[in-house]
Design a protein around this motif. Sequence first.
Motif, short mmCIF file in Angstrom:
data_model
loop_
_atom_site.label_atom_id
_atom_site.label_comp_id
_atom_site.label_asym_id
_atom_site.label_seq_id
_atom_site.Cartn_x
_atom_site.Cartn_y
_atom_site.Cartn_z
N ASN A 120 3.70 2.68 2.73
CA ASN A 120 4.32 3.99 2.60
C ASN A 120 3.25 5.07 2.73
N LEU A 121 3.28 5.78 3.85
CA LEU A 121 2.34 6.88 4.11
C LEU A 121 3.09 8.20 4.22
N SER A 122 4.32 8.24 3.77
CA SER A 122 5.18 9.40 3.97
C SER A 122 4.70 10.62 3.19
N TYR A 123 5.07 11.80 3.74
CA TYR A 123 4.83 13.09 3.11
C TYR A 123 3.35 13.33 2.82
N ASN A 124 2.59 13.29 3.90
CA ASN A 124 1.20 13.72 3.92
C ASN A 124 1.04 14.68 5.10
N HIS A 125 -0.16 14.81 5.61
CA HIS A 125 -0.43 15.66 6.79
C HIS A 125 -1.11 14.83 7.87
N LEU A 126 -0.69 13.60 8.02
CA LEU A 126 -1.30 12.70 9.00
C LEU A 126 -0.91 13.11 10.41
N SER A 127 -1.75 12.75 11.37
CA SER A 127 -1.51 13.12 12.77
C SER A 127 -1.87 11.96 13.67
N GLY A 128 -1.56 12.12 14.97
CA GLY A 128 -1.91 11.10 15.94
C GLY A 128 -0.85 10.02 16.07
N MET A 129 -1.22 8.97 16.78
CA MET A 129 -0.28 7.88 17.07
C MET A 129 -0.31 6.82 15.98
N ILE A 130 0.88 6.36 15.62
CA ILE A 130 1.00 5.23 14.70
C ILE A 130 0.53 3.98 15.44
N PRO A 131 -0.33 3.17 14.84
CA PRO A 131 -0.79 1.93 15.51
C PRO A 131 0.39 1.10 15.98
N GLN A 132 0.37 0.71 17.24
CA GLN A 132 1.46 -0.07 17.82
C GLN A 132 1.07 -1.54 17.83
N SER A 133 1.45 -2.24 16.79
CA SER A 133 1.15 -3.66 16.68
C SER A 133 2.36 -4.37 16.10
N SER A 134 2.32 -5.69 16.15
CA SER A 134 3.44 -6.46 15.63
C SER A 134 3.62 -6.23 14.15
N GLN A 135 2.51 -5.99 13.42
CA GLN A 135 2.60 -5.76 11.98
C GLN A 135 3.26 -4.42 11.69
N PHE A 136 2.86 -3.37 12.38
CA PHE A 136 3.41 -2.04 12.12
C PHE A 136 4.85 -1.92 12.61
N SER A 137 5.26 -2.76 13.52
CA SER A 137 6.64 -2.71 14.00
C SER A 137 7.63 -3.17 12.94
N THR A 138 7.16 -3.81 11.87
CA THR A 138 8.05 -4.27 10.80
C THR A 138 8.33 -3.18 9.77
N PHE A 139 7.59 -2.06 9.82
CA PHE A 139 7.78 -1.01 8.82
C PHE A 139 8.85 -0.03 9.30
N LEU B 179 0.85 -1.19 0.00
CA LEU B 179 0.00 0.00 0.00
C LEU B 179 0.88 1.24 0.00
N ASP B 180 0.71 2.09 -1.01
CA ASP B 180 1.51 3.31 -1.13
C ASP B 180 0.57 4.50 -1.31
N LEU B 181 0.50 5.35 -0.29
CA LEU B 181 -0.31 6.57 -0.33
C LEU B 181 0.57 7.81 -0.16
N SER B 182 1.85 7.67 -0.38
CA SER B 182 2.81 8.75 -0.10
C SER B 182 2.64 9.92 -1.07
N TYR B 183 3.16 11.08 -0.63
CA TYR B 183 3.17 12.30 -1.44
C TYR B 183 1.77 12.69 -1.90
N ASN B 184 0.87 12.83 -0.92
CA ASN B 184 -0.46 13.37 -1.15
C ASN B 184 -0.72 14.45 -0.11
N GLN B 185 -1.96 14.80 0.09
CA GLN B 185 -2.34 15.81 1.09
C GLN B 185 -3.30 15.21 2.11
#
Length: 306
Positions: free
Chosen positions: A208-227, A183-189
């Motif tokens: 890849n969610l880089s270079y957006n305007h996202l806020s809040g906490m990144i989900p803390q799970s075993s899956q997200f820890s691999t990114f 899943l790649d949503l990078s370089y959007n608004q």
Amino acid sequence: MINCQMLQVLDLGNNLIVDTYPEWLGVLPLLKVLVLKSNGFHGPIDYYGINKQTHPFYPKLQVLDLSSNSFNGSIPTRFLKQFKAMMVTSSGAPSMYIGTDLSSFPYKGYYGESVTVTLKGQETTVRILSVFMSLDLSNNNFEGIIPNEIGDLKSLKGLNLSRNSFTGEIPPRITNMLQLESLDLSYNQLSGEIPPAMAAMSFLEVLNLSYNHLSGMIPQSSQFSTFPNTSFLGNDRLCGKPLTRLCETNHAPSGAATPGSPKELNWEFLSVEVGVVSGLAIVAATMLLWGNGRSWVYWHVDKFWL
């Protein structure tokens, strides 16, 4: 080409074609792969000049690649709803081959059985047998929100909407895409928080969610820890691992009371009550167990009742 009723794979990528979206190709009943990447296609993709009541559009399409063109406008929900094959969840193991060497398969060199797609950040040769789903609209001029209906494409393995001008939040229904691997949503608004339910997308290997305007906490799970942290860079209000920016709730230990807080005042008040009750209980027990004291207590109780 509308007469090529047996056509399954059409790859016109990396040419100099200048045209609007050839939506009329959707009437081809067996078309599984449509690649138009890296051309001069332009304009919106919501133009419909053919009566769809008569012709079901793209009934078998598995791979659509419109990347690196000049398409603009929004993604209408009716555009996504036509991809019926992408909505059917496979019950068995995926019947496909991914690699650069197709020599182990019969009919070597027969191009109609393979196509090169960008998956997980790399160009990969995919041999289409029965099940492989990918949607790539990256590097265009699309805008507006990402329709929530995109989550109905449950069979997708790869989804790339990067390098556009999408706004709004990550659609909550995207968490229904449990077979998604990239899943790649990078370089959007994009704004808002990352849906916590994305932690349940166990097949997700590349995010890849880089270079957006996202806020809040990144989900803390075993899956997200691999990114890696590069998956979340460029979002100034995003916090939590793997980023070095801690969330505010992480600064103070959970359940600890700060000086002067209501929690600490309640404990002080409770301590006074316990002390008073304990002291009275000790005095009463002593008076009742001691003979003279017991007589003194009885005399005062009788006097009170009288």
